[in-house]
Write an enzyme that holds these catalytic residues in place. Sequence first.
Site, short mmCIF file in Angstrom:
data_model
loop_
_atom_site.label_atom_id
_atom_site.label_comp_id
_atom_site.label_asym_id
_atom_site.label_seq_id
_atom_site.Cartn_x
_atom_site.Cartn_y
_atom_site.Cartn_z
N LYS A 58 31.00 26.79 79.09
CA LYS A 58 32.08 25.93 78.59
C LYS A 58 33.46 26.53 78.92
CE LYS A 58 29.02 23.97 77.97
NZ LYS A 58 27.58 24.18 78.03
N GLY A 154 13.91 34.12 72.92
CA GLY A 154 14.60 33.24 73.86
C GLY A 154 13.82 32.89 75.11
N HIS A 454 43.36 5.29 63.91
CA HIS A 454 43.90 4.66 65.11
C HIS A 454 45.14 5.39 65.57
CE1 HIS A 454 45.04 1.59 67.98
NE2 HIS A 454 46.29 1.71 67.53
C1 LIG Z 1 23.95 27.94 81.61
C2 LIG Z 1 23.42 27.51 80.28
C3 LIG Z 1 24.18 26.67 79.50
C4 LIG Z 1 23.70 26.27 78.25
N1 LIG Z 1 24.49 25.44 77.52
C5 LIG Z 1 24.04 25.03 76.31
C6 LIG Z 1 24.85 24.20 75.51
O1 LIG Z 1 25.95 23.82 75.90
N2 LIG Z 1 24.38 23.83 74.30
C7 LIG Z 1 23.15 24.23 73.85
O2 LIG Z 1 22.76 23.86 72.74
N3 LIG Z 1 22.37 25.03 74.59
C8 LIG Z 1 22.78 25.44 75.80
N4 LIG Z 1 22.01 26.29 76.53
C9 LIG Z 1 20.70 26.71 75.97
C10 LIG Z 1 20.89 27.84 74.95
O3 LIG Z 1 21.54 28.91 75.56
C11 LIG Z 1 19.54 28.28 74.40
O4 LIG Z 1 18.85 27.16 73.90
C12 LIG Z 1 19.73 29.28 73.27
O5 LIG Z 1 20.41 30.43 73.72
C13 LIG Z 1 18.38 29.70 72.68
O6 LIG Z 1 18.59 30.61 71.66
P1 LIG Z 1 17.50 31.70 71.26
O7 LIG Z 1 18.05 32.44 70.12
O8 LIG Z 1 16.18 31.05 71.13
O9 LIG Z 1 17.36 32.65 72.54
P2 LIG Z 1 18.41 33.45 73.40
O10 LIG Z 1 19.76 32.94 73.26
O11 LIG Z 1 17.82 33.53 74.77
O12 LIG Z 1 18.42 34.89 72.75
C14 LIG Z 1 17.33 35.75 72.81
C15 LIG Z 1 17.83 37.16 72.62
O13 LIG Z 1 16.71 38.01 72.40
C16 LIG Z 1 16.87 39.20 73.13
N5 LIG Z 1 15.53 39.76 73.34
C17 LIG Z 1 14.49 39.23 74.02
N6 LIG Z 1 13.39 40.02 73.89
C18 LIG Z 1 13.76 41.05 73.10
C19 LIG Z 1 13.08 42.16 72.58
N7 LIG Z 1 11.78 42.36 72.82
N8 LIG Z 1 13.77 43.04 71.81
C20 LIG Z 1 15.09 42.82 71.52
N9 LIG Z 1 15.78 41.79 71.99
C21 LIG Z 1 15.12 40.91 72.76
C22 LIG Z 1 17.56 38.75 74.40
O14 LIG Z 1 18.18 39.86 75.04
C23 LIG Z 1 18.54 37.74 73.85
O15 LIG Z 1 19.71 38.39 73.43
C24 LIG Z 1 22.45 26.73 77.78
C25 LIG Z 1 21.69 27.61 78.55
C26 LIG Z 1 22.17 27.99 79.79
C27 LIG Z 1 21.34 28.95 80.59
#
Ligand SMILES: Cc1cc2nc3c(=O)[nH]c(=O)nc-3n(C[C@H](O)[C@H](O)[C@H](O)COP(=O)(O)OP(=O)(O)OC[C@H]3O[C@@H](n4cnc5c(N)ncnc54)[C@H](O)[C@@H]3O)c2cc1C
Length: 475
Positions: A58, A154, A454
């Site tokens: 963004k 993630g 408006h």
């Molecule tokens: C380019 C792009 C743009 C996006 N734009 C949007 C948007 O505008 N709006 C939206 O809603 N979604 C968007 N998304 C999707 C969004 O980023 C994900 O849905 C969201 O980040 C998922 O959150 P999460 O907490 O499940 O996982 P993640 O954000 O992937 O976080 C997981 C974390 O766990 C850590 N991790 C993994 N394994 C381990 C471990 N064993 N030990 C310790 N740490 C670990 C990783 O390093 C990471 O920090 C976008 C994605 C991308 C790639």
Amino acid sequence: MSKQFDVVVIGGGPGGYIAAIRAAQLGMNVACIDEWKNAAGGPAPGGTCTNVGCIPSKALLQSSEHFEHANKHFADHGISTGKVTMDVAKMVGRKDAVVKQNNDGILYLFKKNKVSFFHGRGSFVKAAEGGYEIKVAGAAEETLVAKQVIVATGSNARALPGVAFDEEHILSNDGALRIGAVPKKLGVIGSGVIGLEMGSVWRRLGADVTVLEGLPTFLGAVDEQIAKEAKKAFDKQGLKVELGVKIGEIKAGKKGVSVAYTNAKGEAASLDVDKLIVSIGRVPNTIGLNAEAVGLQLGDRGEIVVDGDCKTNLPGVWAVGDVVRGPMLAHKAEEEGVAVAERIAGQHGHVNFNTIPWVIYTSPEIAWVGRTEQQLKADGVKYKAGTFPFLANGRARALGDTTGMVKFLADAATDEILGVHIVGPMASELISEAVVAMEFKASAEDIARICHAHPSLSEATKEAALAVDKRTLNF
Ligand SMILES: Cc1cc2nc3c(=O)[nH]c(=O)nc-3n(C[C@H](O)[C@H](O)[C@H](O)COP(=O)(O)OP(=O)(O)OC[C@H]3O[C@@H](n4cnc5c(N)ncnc54)[C@H](O)[C@@H]3O)c2cc1C
């Protein structure tokens, strides 16, 4: 010596960090482990969303939109600027600063809420003391023990088979967010949210962008009428999208990337570009989690198998966000994180999958909630539709952006709102009114009867609701 917690959260993205904060608010002793490193090797919590996803994309979309406005639209307002140039390094630096503000903000929130943060990789060791032993492999090794574990590890970008990301020529979202100079020719494989957003950034900055999409329809998950309107706008902007292609061999060399493909007519074609973004989806990430050590069940896609409440097959182990089923969206991950923390505390946390909004932050923006017209037809639901174009909205005219429309779909018998679809300016903000309305099971008439400021873009929402009953006032 192990450290005892009520809850250990593995992963500090939007699913994990929000779960940790909510659990701490509910009086639990919480640890959150996250391994993401910033350029200096320090902690960078916030996951994909903060580091290489929602936030940096963004930031670049904003910068590139300003550039496009200055180049193409300022003159309409009587503003002359002379030649407008873009310092890409500065733009990327600003994006990095925005990311850092968010990383720091999460570290502050952990402190404020007394969440213990551990920087490193968290992995299951064994079931222990009625809970689980988790090892943290970081600068200092730690052993944590907790009865409740929330996995929020993630997802990672999916690569094309046999075509690894080198982040120099073949880019995932990570490389796409730190291209150092505007490429002359940019290829994008996949016309999903990420492909369109990244393609838009570099097109606005002057790249000749071609998006290759395997599916025969553009934005198949979006309401057809809205997707058509968006496609018209992208065509006008010069963002080339080729549908129905079959990708063949991809060769990357010093000079760039050559993509062989078969086009929709079945003819052999090729695309030569300086850089290629591959955005064909994401895969759930459990690398290094050592799920086997405790028998945590994974599904066919590598996702952690959970029930509707985010419970895994193991007592006391939960999983949320991109690593489980459902849409890969930051706000979905957050909602699941909150709900799980509340369930652990004995409350009745709930996520309503029917009212999760979707947004594509292109220009025009595309946003929707609920079912599309094609879904309602497939489900055999009798519905009424109402649309209102931004062309007839005073604020949109004043803004100089009249692309698109708001579309309401309501039950033919009860008038309950079943879906709202927007393509146009600030669709990302406008959609929240529809989400609230659907969460409260409002009818289209409810929105039509509510006073909207408006002039505002939200008047288009009210008018589209009026259109359901064929009584727009301004069109
Ligand atoms: C380019 C792009 C743009 C996006 N734009 C949007 C948007 O505008 N709006 C939206 O809603 N979604 C968007 N998304 C999707 C969004 O980023 C994900 O849905 C969201 O980040 C998922 O959150 P999460 O907490 O499940 O996982 P993640 O954000 O992937 O976080 C997981 C974390 O766990 C850590 N991790 C993994 N394994 C381990 C471990 N064993 N030990 C310790 N740490 C670990 C990783 O390093 C990471 O920090 C976008 C994605 C991308 C790639």
